[in-house]
Design an enzyme around this catalytic site. Sequence first.
Site, mmCIF file in Angstrom:
data_model
loop_
_atom_site.group_PDB
_atom_site.id
_atom_site.type_symbol
_atom_site.label_atom_id
_atom_site.label_comp_id
_atom_site.label_asym_id
_atom_site.label_seq_id
_atom_site.Cartn_x
_atom_site.Cartn_y
_atom_site.Cartn_z
ATOM 1 N N CYS A 201 -21.383 -22.194 -45.707
ATOM 2 C CA CYS A 201 -22.199 -21.283 -46.521
ATOM 3 C C CYS A 201 -21.682 -21.167 -47.953
ATOM 4 O O CYS A 201 -22.441 -21.301 -48.919
ATOM 5 C CB CYS A 201 -22.305 -19.922 -45.853
ATOM 6 S SG CYS A 201 -20.768 -18.968 -45.735
ATOM 7 N N HIS A 254 -20.393 -14.166 -45.054
ATOM 8 C CA HIS A 254 -21.502 -15.101 -45.225
ATOM 9 C C HIS A 254 -22.135 -14.914 -46.601
ATOM 10 O O HIS A 254 -22.124 -13.821 -47.165
ATOM 11 C CB HIS A 254 -22.558 -14.877 -44.138
ATOM 12 C CG HIS A 254 -23.570 -15.972 -44.059
ATOM 13 N ND1 HIS A 254 -23.253 -17.264 -43.712
ATOM 14 C CD2 HIS A 254 -24.911 -15.982 -44.311
ATOM 15 C CE1 HIS A 254 -24.347 -18.014 -43.732
ATOM 16 N NE2 HIS A 254 -25.365 -17.252 -44.098
ATOM 17 N N HIS A 266 -29.530 -20.953 -46.969
ATOM 18 C CA HIS A 266 -28.139 -20.782 -46.541
ATOM 19 C C HIS A 266 -27.791 -21.779 -45.450
ATOM 20 O O HIS A 266 -28.667 -22.403 -44.842
ATOM 21 C CB HIS A 266 -27.892 -19.346 -46.068
ATOM 22 C CG HIS A 266 -28.536 -19.019 -44.743
ATOM 23 N ND1 HIS A 266 -27.896 -18.279 -43.775
ATOM 24 C CD2 HIS A 266 -29.759 -19.328 -44.219
ATOM 25 C CE1 HIS A 266 -28.683 -18.141 -42.718
ATOM 26 N NE2 HIS A 266 -29.821 -18.757 -42.959
#
Length: 296
Positions: A201, A254, A266
């Site tokens: 990510c 994240h 993402h």
Amino acid sequence: MEIRRIKVATALVWATPTTSNRADQAYLKTGDLTTWVKALKPVDQIRLADQNVIVTEALFNDRVVLDRIEGNWAHVFVKRQANRQERRGYPGWVPLNQLTTQDEELAYPTTTVRLVQLTTPLLDDDRQPVMDLPMGTILTTVAQDADWIQVVTPLGKGWITAQAAQLGISGDDGQRLLTLAQHFLDTPYLWGGITPAGVDCSGLVYALHRALGYTIPRDAQDQFANGYPIAPEELVAGDLVFFAQDHGTGTIHHVGLYAGNGQMIHAPKPGKTVQLAPLTTAELAPEYAGARRFWQ
């Protein structure tokens, strides 16, 4: 302080030399990242993430600080990747055979070129193929015309097409980040990855900013700590959206790139690919921690 350069297209940077296993031997022998990623089984993908086997990647021609050598491995600091715990760069281990034996600087003024296509063929001085370089690779240039750029590399002089450094995307840099991110859709998740062969990510958003010349930290926690805060009502394409433990108040775990209309691009987790998803995804919505911007 001894400086070396990466001489393979993409060097995996390992947490320790002992974290590589039998499944990794093909990559360690050839440096062929794409083939290695395709051959990874789901259990291997999970192992890489759960055991933090790979900490990041370094690209062809990246400079690293050589800390020490142990057998066939070198402990280095990757200079282009900021890390809050180490001012010299991102720490980790790379196979010694993926490094140059020295770092020779040219004695005359030069410029650099940043590759913005997903992959770019590097040709040798005779215009024969050498390797494919990933987006974000930075090379020293010595000559250029409308079609070709001559570059100096750890393997000697070579050539790339002029188009390799031409983005061809209109709009502000936020929109350009989004357009680049769209090219990564369906890219495999790879813990520690920063290239079109596989990304995690924070590696995805690091790679996108690097391609446009923005220096941002490598990891999500550091990205959140350094970007310009953006209120939810001010979100625009290219902003970074973060998610944290403890209902958004704890450790950042994240990050995604805001794509407009309440969506983000993402890299979700091992076994998945880069995707377009709503911010209201049930798994992440309760953990929204805020947004940051680096491109203005």
